[in-house]
Design a protein around this motif. Structure first.
Motif, short mmCIF file in Angstrom:
data_model
loop_
_atom_site.label_atom_id
_atom_site.label_comp_id
_atom_site.label_asym_id
_atom_site.label_seq_id
_atom_site.Cartn_x
_atom_site.Cartn_y
_atom_site.Cartn_z
N ASP A 1 0.83 -1.21 0.00
CA ASP A 1 0.00 0.00 0.00
C ASP A 1 0.86 1.26 0.00
OD1 ASP A 1 -2.43 1.33 -0.17
OD2 ASP A 1 -2.63 1.49 2.01
N ARG A 2 1.88 1.24 -0.87
CA ARG A 2 2.78 2.38 -1.02
C ARG A 2 2.92 2.74 -2.50
NH1 ARG A 2 2.26 1.49 3.90
NH2 ARG A 2 3.76 2.09 5.49
N PRO A 3 1.82 3.15 -3.16
CA PRO A 3 1.90 3.47 -4.59
C PRO A 3 2.85 4.62 -4.89
CG PRO A 3 -0.19 4.19 -3.67
CD PRO A 3 0.49 3.39 -2.60
N GLU A 4 3.11 5.48 -3.92
CA GLU A 4 4.01 6.62 -4.14
C GLU A 4 5.45 6.17 -4.43
OE1 GLU A 4 3.87 5.96 0.36
OE2 GLU A 4 2.45 5.90 -1.29
N TRP A 5 5.82 4.96 -4.01
CA TRP A 5 7.16 4.47 -4.29
C TRP A 5 7.38 4.29 -5.79
CZ3 TRP A 5 7.58 -0.07 -0.25
CH2 TRP A 5 7.67 0.47 1.04
N GLU A 6 6.31 4.01 -6.53
CA GLU A 6 6.45 3.81 -7.97
C GLU A 6 6.92 5.08 -8.68
OE1 GLU A 6 3.51 1.11 -9.90
OE2 GLU A 6 2.42 1.46 -8.02
N GLU A 7 6.62 6.23 -8.11
CA GLU A 7 7.01 7.52 -8.71
C GLU A 7 8.26 8.12 -8.07
OE1 GLU A 7 5.33 8.37 -11.36
OE2 GLU A 7 4.00 6.66 -11.01
N ASP A 8 8.73 7.53 -6.99
CA ASP A 8 9.89 8.05 -6.27
C ASP A 8 11.16 7.78 -7.09
OD1 ASP A 8 12.08 8.43 -4.46
OD2 ASP A 8 10.74 8.06 -2.77
N PRO A 9 11.91 8.84 -7.47
CA PRO A 9 13.11 8.63 -8.31
C PRO A 9 14.17 7.75 -7.64
CG PRO A 9 12.84 10.97 -7.70
CD PRO A 9 11.64 10.24 -7.20
N ARG A 10 14.18 7.71 -6.30
CA ARG A 10 15.16 6.85 -5.62
C ARG A 10 14.89 5.37 -5.91
NH1 ARG A 10 14.14 7.98 0.39
NH2 ARG A 10 12.04 7.80 -0.47
N PHE A 11 13.64 5.06 -6.24
CA PHE A 11 13.25 3.66 -6.41
C PHE A 11 12.76 3.38 -7.84
CE2 PHE A 11 11.67 4.57 -1.87
CZ PHE A 11 12.94 4.44 -1.34
N HIS B 1 19.96 3.21 -3.20
CA HIS B 1 19.19 3.72 -2.06
C HIS B 1 18.61 2.56 -1.23
CE1 HIS B 1 19.44 7.81 -3.57
NE2 HIS B 1 19.23 7.30 -4.77
N ARG B 2 19.35 1.47 -1.20
CA ARG B 2 18.90 0.25 -0.52
C ARG B 2 18.57 0.49 0.95
NH1 ARG B 2 23.30 -3.96 -0.49
NH2 ARG B 2 23.55 -2.95 -2.46
N THR B 3 19.40 1.25 1.63
CA THR B 3 19.16 1.49 3.06
C THR B 3 17.84 2.20 3.29
OG1 THR B 3 21.54 1.57 3.47
CG2 THR B 3 20.12 2.54 5.15
N GLU B 4 17.59 3.26 2.52
CA GLU B 4 16.32 3.99 2.67
C GLU B 4 15.13 3.11 2.29
OE1 GLU B 4 18.77 7.21 0.42
OE2 GLU B 4 19.11 5.10 0.93
N LEU B 5 15.28 2.35 1.21
CA LEU B 5 14.19 1.48 0.78
C LEU B 5 13.88 0.44 1.86
CD1 LEU B 5 12.14 0.49 -1.27
CD2 LEU B 5 13.98 -0.86 -2.33
N ASN B 6 14.91 -0.19 2.38
CA ASN B 6 14.69 -1.21 3.42
C ASN B 6 14.04 -0.61 4.66
OD1 ASN B 6 15.68 -3.18 1.77
ND2 ASN B 6 17.70 -3.25 2.74
N GLN B 7 14.42 0.63 5.01
CA GLN B 7 13.78 1.28 6.15
C GLN B 7 12.30 1.52 5.88
OE1 GLN B 7 16.32 4.72 6.51
NE2 GLN B 7 17.76 3.67 7.89
N GLU B 8 11.98 1.95 4.67
CA GLU B 8 10.58 2.20 4.33
C GLU B 8 9.77 0.91 4.27
OE1 GLU B 8 9.27 5.26 2.01
OE2 GLU B 8 11.13 6.41 2.03
N ILE B 9 10.37 -0.13 3.70
CA ILE B 9 9.67 -1.43 3.68
C ILE B 9 9.46 -1.92 5.10
CG2 ILE B 9 9.86 -3.86 3.01
CD1 ILE B 9 11.31 -2.93 0.48
#
Length: 168
Positions: free
Chosen positions: A107-117, A126-134
């Protein structure tokens, strides 16, 4: 075990007896191939499974890397971490082909538009930030539910089973 675990810690020993598990997987593959051959030809096959050869194959990447480049592989940050849920732990294999499904699953559709991801190389940077968000998203979920939803979406996933999970 040299390349297993975090680069900031000592090597991580795999639990149990991985040599026997790995040999069993190789034996299973050989048996299935022999059965396939027997069905088509009418004759059997001799299988010879050597545990040491199975373990040598398991170290293939580090051995080949050194042999071909002189480079000794080092432990890396975990690319497929296990995330804590409300009642346990779940891990995913995150690839470009399942990225959009994972965003919807969590339920994080905004990640699809996030340039980091935006793509796999940027997610790795940006693995560290992604893992924190997941991890935040996973903390809101139950392990069995997210596991089954991931399977429905064809996202490779698994959860850490407790004894009651295994016996249920």
């Amino acid at each position: 075990i040299y390349i297993t675990g975090s680069p900031h810690r000592e090597p991580l020993k795999i639990g149990g007896n991985p040599a026997y598990y790995l040999a069993a997987v190789h034996a299973f593959s050989g048996i299935m191939g022999a059965l396939w051959y027997a069905e088509r030809s009418g004759s059997g096959q001799h299988l010879d499974i050597a545990i040491v050869e199975c373990m040598a194959q398991n170290a293939m990447y580090s051995s080949l890397s050194f042999d071909l480049t002189g480079h000794v592989l080092q432990r890396q940050e975990d690319r497929t971490p296990v995330f804590q849920t409300q009642d346990g732990y779940v891990g995913f294999m995150i690839h470009q082909q399942n990225w959009h499904e994972l965003c919807r699953l969590l339920d994080r559709p905004e990640w699809e538009e996030d340039p980091r991801f935006a793509n796999e190389p940027s997610r790795q940077r940006h693995r560290t930030e992604l893992n924190q968000e997941i991890a935040v998203a996973m903390g809101e979920l139950k392990k069995a539910k997210v596991y089954h939803q991931a399977q429905e979406q064809r996202i490779p996933a698994g959860y850490v089973c407790t004894a009651p999970d295994l016996l249920a």
